[in-house]
Design a protein around this motif. Structure first.
Motif, PDB file in Angstrom:
ATOM      1  N   LEU A  13      39.383  13.020  -3.784  1.00 45.00           N
ATOM      2  CA  LEU A  13      39.147  12.800  -5.206  1.00 45.00           C
ATOM      3  C   LEU A  13      37.938  13.620  -5.652  1.00 45.00           C
ATOM      4  CD1 LEU A  13      39.579   8.876  -5.177  1.00 45.00           C
ATOM      5  CD2 LEU A  13      41.336  10.656  -5.160  1.00 45.00           C
ATOM      6  N   GLY A  14      38.193  14.622  -6.481  1.00 41.91           N
ATOM      7  CA  GLY A  14      37.111  15.487  -6.956  1.00 41.91           C
ATOM      8  C   GLY A  14      37.044  16.781  -6.178  1.00 41.91           C
ATOM      9  N   ALA A  15      38.110  17.580  -6.299  1.00 39.99           N
ATOM     10  CA  ALA A  15      38.169  18.844  -5.538  1.00 39.99           C
ATOM     11  C   ALA A  15      37.421  19.955  -6.272  1.00 39.99           C
ATOM     12  CB  ALA A  15      39.617  19.239  -5.279  1.00 39.99           C
ATOM     13  N   ASN A  61      45.151  11.740 -11.615  1.00 36.36           N
ATOM     14  CA  ASN A  61      45.228  10.286 -11.522  1.00 36.36           C
ATOM     15  C   ASN A  61      44.793   9.813 -10.124  1.00 36.36           C
ATOM     16  OD1 ASN A  61      46.182   7.612 -11.181  1.00 36.36           O
ATOM     17  ND2 ASN A  61      47.602   7.914 -12.892  1.00 36.36           N
ATOM     18  N   ASN A  62      43.597   9.254 -10.063  1.00 36.54           N
ATOM     19  CA  ASN A  62      43.042   8.839  -8.762  1.00 36.54           C
ATOM     20  C   ASN A  62      43.845   7.698  -8.135  1.00 36.54           C
ATOM     21  OD1 ASN A  62      40.835  10.665  -8.739  1.00 36.54           O
ATOM     22  ND2 ASN A  62      39.848   9.416 -10.302  1.00 36.54           N
ATOM     23  N   ALA A  63      44.300   6.781  -8.973  1.00 35.68           N
ATOM     24  CA  ALA A  63      45.059   5.636  -8.450  1.00 35.68           C
ATOM     25  C   ALA A  63      46.339   6.114  -7.768  1.00 35.68           C
ATOM     26  CB  ALA A  63      45.362   4.664  -9.580  1.00 35.68           C
ATOM     27  N   VAL A  76      33.403  13.492  -6.034  1.00 29.36           N
ATOM     28  CA  VAL A  76      32.999  13.687  -7.426  1.00 29.36           C
ATOM     29  C   VAL A  76      31.467  13.648  -7.492  1.00 29.36           C
ATOM     30  CG1 VAL A  76      35.118  12.725  -8.438  1.00 29.36           C
ATOM     31  CG2 VAL A  76      33.206  11.192  -7.904  1.00 29.36           C
ATOM     32  N   LYS A  77      30.923  14.005  -8.641  1.00 30.76           N
ATOM     33  CA  LYS A  77      29.462  13.946  -8.832  1.00 30.76           C
ATOM     34  C   LYS A  77      28.989  12.490  -8.658  1.00 30.76           C
ATOM     35  CE  LYS A  77      28.192  18.186 -10.178  1.00 30.76           C
ATOM     36  NZ  LYS A  77      27.422  18.981  -9.219  1.00 30.76           N
ATOM     37  N   PRO A  78      27.773  12.296  -8.167  1.00 36.05           N
ATOM     38  CA  PRO A  78      27.301  10.935  -7.896  1.00 36.05           C
ATOM     39  C   PRO A  78      27.471   9.957  -9.071  1.00 36.05           C
ATOM     40  CG  PRO A  78      25.756  12.538  -7.034  1.00 36.05           C
ATOM     41  CD  PRO A  78      26.807  13.322  -7.776  1.00 36.05           C
ATOM     42  N   ARG A  86      36.100   2.108  -9.159  1.00 32.44           N
ATOM     43  CA  ARG A  86      36.716   1.023  -9.939  1.00 32.44           C
ATOM     44  C   ARG A  86      38.188   1.321 -10.245  1.00 32.44           C
ATOM     45  NH1 ARG A  86      31.618  -0.657 -13.660  1.00 32.44           N
ATOM     46  NH2 ARG A  86      30.668  -1.961 -12.057  1.00 32.44           N
ATOM     47  N   GLU A  87      38.481   2.632 -10.459  1.00 27.21           N
ATOM     48  CA  GLU A  87      39.884   3.000 -10.742  1.00 27.21           C
ATOM     49  C   GLU A  87      40.799   2.694  -9.563  1.00 27.21           C
ATOM     50  OE1 GLU A  87      40.532   7.141 -12.032  1.00 27.21           O
ATOM     51  OE2 GLU A  87      38.583   6.987 -13.011  1.00 27.21           O
ATOM     52  N   ILE A  88      40.254   2.794  -8.341  1.00 27.14           N
ATOM     53  CA  ILE A  88      41.132   2.665  -7.166  1.00 27.14           C
ATOM     54  C   ILE A  88      40.996   1.307  -6.464  1.00 27.14           C
ATOM     55  CG2 ILE A  88      41.183   5.162  -6.775  1.00 27.14           C
ATOM     56  CD1 ILE A  88      39.154   4.755  -4.475  1.00 27.14           C
ATOM     57  N   VAL A 101      31.015  11.922  -0.031  1.00 25.91           N
ATOM     58  CA  VAL A 101      30.003  12.974   0.192  1.00 25.91           C
ATOM     59  C   VAL A 101      28.963  12.975  -0.924  1.00 25.91           C
ATOM     60  CG1 VAL A 101      31.607  14.470   1.462  1.00 25.91           C
ATOM     61  CG2 VAL A 101      31.296  14.837  -0.981  1.00 25.91           C
ATOM     62  N   ALA A 102      29.008  11.975  -1.786  1.00 27.64           N
ATOM     63  CA  ALA A 102      28.109  11.959  -2.949  1.00 27.64           C
ATOM     64  C   ALA A 102      26.661  11.705  -2.532  1.00 27.64           C
ATOM     65  CB  ALA A 102      28.575  10.897  -3.936  1.00 27.64           C
ATOM     66  N   ALA A 103      25.765  12.555  -3.000  1.00 29.97           N
ATOM     67  CA  ALA A 103      24.339  12.400  -2.689  1.00 29.97           C
ATOM     68  C   ALA A 103      23.804  11.152  -3.400  1.00 29.97           C
ATOM     69  CB  ALA A 103      23.579  13.638  -3.157  1.00 29.97           C
TER      70      ALA A 103
HETATM   71  N1  LIG Z   1      27.294  21.227  -3.759  1.00 26.96           N
HETATM   72  C1  LIG Z   1      26.540  20.841  -2.702  1.00 26.96           C
HETATM   73  O1  LIG Z   1      25.724  21.575  -2.134  1.00 26.96           O
HETATM   74  C2  LIG Z   1      26.698  19.442  -2.178  1.00 26.96           C
HETATM   75  C3  LIG Z   1      26.123  19.128  -0.930  1.00 26.96           C
HETATM   76  C4  LIG Z   1      26.279  17.835  -0.446  1.00 26.96           C
HETATM   77  C5  LIG Z   1      26.956  16.877  -1.199  1.00 26.96           C
HETATM   78  N2  LIG Z   1      27.459  17.224  -2.414  1.00 26.96           N
HETATM   79  C6  LIG Z   1      28.117  16.181  -3.197  1.00 26.96           C
HETATM   80  O2  LIG Z   1      29.428  16.592  -3.504  1.00 26.96           O
HETATM   81  C7  LIG Z   1      29.820  15.997  -4.723  1.00 26.96           C
HETATM   82  C8  LIG Z   1      30.466  17.051  -5.602  1.00 26.96           C
HETATM   83  O3  LIG Z   1      29.524  18.054  -5.876  1.00 26.96           O
HETATM   84  P1  LIG Z   1      30.035  19.507  -6.311  1.00 26.96           P
HETATM   85  O4  LIG Z   1      28.842  20.375  -6.280  1.00 26.96           O
HETATM   86  O5  LIG Z   1      31.237  19.859  -5.520  1.00 26.96           O
HETATM   87  O6  LIG Z   1      30.461  19.197  -7.839  1.00 26.96           O
HETATM   88  P2  LIG Z   1      31.618  19.864  -8.715  1.00 26.96           P
HETATM   89  O7  LIG Z   1      31.890  21.263  -8.287  1.00 26.96           O
HETATM   90  O8  LIG Z   1      31.260  19.600 -10.155  1.00 26.96           O
HETATM   91  O9  LIG Z   1      32.920  19.006  -8.368  1.00 26.96           O
HETATM   92  C9  LIG Z   1      33.192  17.766  -8.908  1.00 26.96           C
HETATM   93  C10 LIG Z   1      34.708  17.664  -9.064  1.00 26.96           C
HETATM   94  O10 LIG Z   1      35.008  16.343  -9.497  1.00 26.96           O
HETATM   95  C11 LIG Z   1      36.052  16.416 -10.439  1.00 26.96           C
HETATM   96  N3  LIG Z   1      36.033  15.202 -11.233  1.00 26.96           N
HETATM   97  C12 LIG Z   1      35.165  14.810 -12.215  1.00 26.96           C
HETATM   98  N4  LIG Z   1      35.484  13.583 -12.674  1.00 26.96           N
HETATM   99  C13 LIG Z   1      36.571  13.176 -11.947  1.00 26.96           C
HETATM  100  C14 LIG Z   1      37.347  11.996 -11.930  1.00 26.96           C
HETATM  101  N5  LIG Z   1      37.089  10.964 -12.759  1.00 26.96           N
HETATM  102  N6  LIG Z   1      38.380  11.927 -11.061  1.00 26.96           N
HETATM  103  C15 LIG Z   1      38.663  12.936 -10.203  1.00 26.96           C
HETATM  104  N7  LIG Z   1      37.948  14.092 -10.160  1.00 26.96           N
HETATM  105  C16 LIG Z   1      36.918  14.204 -11.029  1.00 26.96           C
HETATM  106  C17 LIG Z   1      35.771  17.662 -11.221  1.00 26.96           C
HETATM  107  O11 LIG Z   1      36.975  18.083 -11.862  1.00 26.96           O
HETATM  108  P3  LIG Z   1      37.082  19.413 -12.768  1.00 26.96           P
HETATM  109  O12 LIG Z   1      37.050  20.556 -11.783  1.00 26.96           O
HETATM  110  O13 LIG Z   1      38.409  19.282 -13.455  1.00 26.96           O
HETATM  111  O14 LIG Z   1      35.907  19.377 -13.686  1.00 26.96           O
HETATM  112  C18 LIG Z   1      35.308  18.603 -10.093  1.00 26.96           C
HETATM  113  O15 LIG Z   1      36.436  19.249  -9.525  1.00 26.96           O
HETATM  114  C19 LIG Z   1      28.565  15.379  -5.350  1.00 26.96           C
HETATM  115  O16 LIG Z   1      28.603  13.977  -5.250  1.00 26.96           O
HETATM  116  C20 LIG Z   1      27.433  15.947  -4.546  1.00 26.96           C
HETATM  117  O17 LIG Z   1      26.341  15.033  -4.417  1.00 26.96           O
HETATM  118  C21 LIG Z   1      27.366  18.473  -2.914  1.00 26.96           C
END
Ligand SMILES: NC(=O)c1ccc[n+]([C@@H]2O[C@H](COP(=O)([O-])OP(=O)(O)OC[C@H]3O[C@@H](n4cnc5c(N)ncnc54)[C@H](OP(=O)(O)O)[C@@H]3O)[C@@H](O)[C@H]2O)c1
Length: 274
Positions: A13-15, A61-63, A76-78, A86-88, A101-103
């Motif tokens: 969820l959150g690619a 759709n996460n569910a 997804v972002k933290p 909550r959705e799932i 993997v959310a920080a």
């Molecule tokens: N980047 C790093 O260095 C790193 C390191 C360690 C941990 N993390 C953790 O990884 C997580 C993601 O970071 P990121 O840098 O990969 O962020 P990102 O590139 O913004 O990716 C977030 C993804 O979540 C999707 N999304 C947003 N709302 C959603 C929802 N309700 N349901 C399903 N998908 C949804 C977004 O979709 P759209 O593409 O359609 O906008 C996007 O593809 C964070 O929690 C962060 O703390 C990141």
């Protein structure tokens, strides 16, 4: 090594950046098959493009995505994690495992938003996972088993090294290895500038700096020797390196790096969700 993921269905969820890196690496390595993998993003047009690129089912759709999954990866972002959980929540059962993997999102925050005693594992990767040179620290939540941890390590070993830690260390991990690539890039940029200052073309200076950092890191990892001993071996009496080290000490490089990591760890703690 046995493929702990064989036959498992994964929903990511959150690619985005990090989720996409993990997904691509698992598919490329053959640990997961396209037909047993699905992902979600927020925007339908991104879902369509990603589905074409990765040849897996991608939706919004996460569910729907988690229904048949054995492993649910939350990337997804933290600040979005709580809404996604909550959705799932009514669909997830204890036979599934959630890997987040959310920080700054503790396992307890995810656990308290789920209705059942679902195993939750937290992983903190870094961006060099992109090239298979990542570092991921992994910790277990209240209901996760040793097998859940082994499974998660197996997933993240595909994108680099893994280490298992207690959750109390996750803010420190965030400050050191997750933010760490940024510190190293600044050091590499500065060394390249230094090379330019002493007359080298920029591309050669950057190559010298980056390969030197890579080589030094490999020596530390592969010999297990203390970095101070390895430094001493480079430092000839009355040679050039000791003059450089004196400048580094005067510029307080060590204490600056220590203070930077301490600050980042404090910030990770402040940002903690839930
Ligand atoms: N980047 C790093 O260095 C790193 C390191 C360690 C941990 N993390 C953790 O990884 C997580 C993601 O970071 P990121 O840098 O990969 O962020 P990102 O590139 O913004 O990716 C977030 C993804 O979540 C999707 N999304 C947003 N709302 C959603 C929802 N309700 N349901 C399903 N998908 C949804 C977004 O979709 P759209 O593409 O359609 O906008 C996007 O593809 C964070 O929690 C962060 O703390 C990141």
């Amino acid at each position: 090594m046995a493929n702990e993921l064989a036959g498992k269905k994964v929903a990511l969820l959150g690619a985005g950046k990090m989720g996409g890196i993990i997904l691509q690496a698992l598919l490329k390595s053959g640990l997961l098959s396209a037909k047993s993998t699905c992902a979600t993003v927020a925007h339908p047009e991104r879902a369509k493009a990603l589905a074409q690129k990765l040849k897996v089912r991608v939706g919004t759709n996460n569910a729907d995505a988690v229904k048949d999954a054995d492993i649910i990866v939350i990337a997804v972002k933290p600040q979005v994690v709580e809404d996604v959980v909550r959705e799932i929540r009514d669909l997830v059962t204890p036979r599934q495992v959630i890997v987040s993997v959310a920080a700054s999102v503790p396992t307890s925050m995810i656990e308290k938003n789920l209705s059942a005693n679902v195993p939750v594992v937290r992983a903190m990767p870094n961006t060099p996972c992109l090239l298979g040179s990542g570092m991921t620290a992994i910790c277990k939540g209240k209901h996760a088993s040793v097998q859940d941890i082994t499974l998660t390590c197996h997933m993240f070993n595909v994108v680099g090294r893994t280490v298992v830690v207690d959750e109390k260390h996750m803010d420190a991990v965030t400050a050191l290895s997750a933010s760490g690539p940024a510190y190293i890039y600044i050091i590499l940029e500065s060394l390249a500038e230094a090379g330019v200052k002493v007359g080298l073309p920029r591309d050669i200076a950057t190559l010298l700096a980056a390969q030197t950092a890579l080589g030094a890191a490999r020596v530390v990892l592969e010999t297990g020797d203390h970095p101070a001993l390895l430094k001493d071996a480079v430092t000839t009496p009355a040679g050039c390196t000791i003059d450089a080290i004196m400048e580094l000490e005067e510029g307080k490089l060590r204490v600056t790096l220590i203070k930077a990591v301490v600050k980042a760890a404090q910030r990770a703690k402040e940002l903690a969700f839930g």
